[in-house]
Design a protein around this motif. Structure first.
Motif, PDB file in Angstrom:
ATOM      1  N   ARG A  39      52.377  40.711  19.060  1.00  0.00           N
ATOM      2  CA  ARG A  39      52.115  41.359  20.341  1.00  0.00           C
ATOM      3  C   ARG A  39      53.194  42.398  20.650  1.00  0.00           C
ATOM      4  N   SER A  58      47.788  41.840  19.170  1.00  0.00           N
ATOM      5  CA  SER A  58      47.046  41.267  20.285  1.00  0.00           C
ATOM      6  C   SER A  58      47.301  42.116  21.527  1.00  0.00           C
ATOM      7  N   GLY A  59      46.679  43.282  21.567  1.00  0.00           N
ATOM      8  CA  GLY A  59      46.878  44.234  22.652  1.00  0.00           C
ATOM      9  C   GLY A  59      46.340  45.588  22.237  1.00  0.00           C
ATOM     10  N   GLY A  83      40.917  44.242  25.577  1.00  0.00           N
ATOM     11  CA  GLY A  83      40.903  42.784  25.647  1.00  0.00           C
ATOM     12  C   GLY A  83      41.463  42.235  26.948  1.00  0.00           C
ATOM     13  N   ASN A  84      42.476  42.893  27.493  1.00  0.00           N
ATOM     14  CA  ASN A  84      43.077  42.433  28.748  1.00  0.00           C
ATOM     15  C   ASN A  84      42.961  43.498  29.835  1.00  0.00           C
ATOM     16  N   ASN A  86      40.907  44.063  32.384  1.00  0.00           N
ATOM     17  CA  ASN A  86      40.745  43.646  33.778  1.00  0.00           C
ATOM     18  C   ASN A  86      42.043  43.086  34.342  1.00  0.00           C
ATOM     19  N   ALA A  87      42.761  42.317  33.519  1.00  0.00           N
ATOM     20  CA  ALA A  87      44.037  41.750  33.972  1.00  0.00           C
ATOM     21  C   ALA A  87      45.031  42.854  34.301  1.00  0.00           C
ATOM     22  N   VAL A  88      45.099  43.884  33.454  1.00  0.00           N
ATOM     23  CA  VAL A  88      46.022  44.992  33.696  1.00  0.00           C
ATOM     24  C   VAL A  88      45.619  45.760  34.951  1.00  0.00           C
ATOM     25  N   VAL A 146      41.356  50.622  30.611  1.00  0.00           N
ATOM     26  CA  VAL A 146      42.004  50.183  31.849  1.00  0.00           C
ATOM     27  C   VAL A 146      41.836  51.222  32.950  1.00  0.00           C
TER      28      VAL A 146
END
Length: 215
Positions: A39, A58-59, A83-84, A86-88, A146
């Motif tokens: 990561r 993983s990012g 992959g992330n 929405n979280a960001v 994002v």
């Protein structure tokens, strides 16, 4: 059997993909393996073994991986854009709210109160009101996985949103709200925005993208 080095923790569901009859897992940070899953570790100075076939990040970004050298040595580099996302996006607005509404300052001030708390709070709370996001202008640089989510959420919160991305894909352009004002002039975004958020990869082209000269 393939030997895989994990340089970071990965979800349990993902671990299940490494079947014991096909993969041997090690947590040692070594390149003497068939594949690396990582990561945030910067591996620009790592010497790669001839055994190494692939590096999976993983990012989204790959700025901590020497992609050009990997290509020269026949090592495939994978990433996981979106992959992330929405979280960001959520954390972006957490940062906007915390800074705009002076959340951290108010928490620290509250911790310092020892007596006459109710009276002191009533007298002093106005110093931490801060401006609301609604009605303010948000400049979004980068409208990828994002950025387009951030732009759309800004619209939903009642903000005026200006988006800039000279490399925007058709896929992400179609996902943008009609209320997002798209501009080809980055200086227009700098001039009109109350808040600016960047969602672009870090590389030589984007280094110092925001500096004292343009804001």
């Amino acid at each position: 059997m393939y030997k895989i080095a994990l340089f970071c923790e990965i979800p349990e569901d993902t671990m299940k993909l490494f079947h014991e009859d096909k993969y041997q897992i090690t947590y040692e940070e070594t390149s003497d393996v068939d594949g690396i899953v990582m990561r945030s570790k910067d591996i620009h100075d790592m010497k790669f073994s001839k055994r190494l076939k692939a590096i999976a990040r993983s990012g989204a970004g790959v700025n901590n991986i020497p992609v050009e050298r990997c290509s020269e040595e026949g090592i495939v580099v994978f990433n996981a854009p979106g992959g992330n996302a929405n979280a960001v996006c959520e954390l972006t607005f957490l940062g906007l709210l915390m800074s705009s509404r002076k959340i951290v300052d108010s928490i620290e001030w509250t911790k310092s109160l020892e007596k006459d708390v109710v009276e002191t709070v009533e007298k002093g709370k106005s110093q931490f009101v801060g401006p609301e996001l609604k009605g303010k202008t948000l400049g979004v640089i980068g409208l990828g996985n994002v950025g387009h989510l951030v732009a759309n959420l800004g619209v939903k919160l009642g903000m005026e949103v200006i988006g800039y991305d000279p490399y925007i894909s058709v896929k992400n352009a179609l996902k943008l709200s009609w209320d997002v004002q798209y501009t080809n002039d980055i200086n227009e975004l700098y001039t009109k925005s109350d808040y600016i958020t960047l969602h672009i990869p870090y590389n030589n082209e984007t280094k110092n993208y925001i500096n004292k000269d343009n804001i």
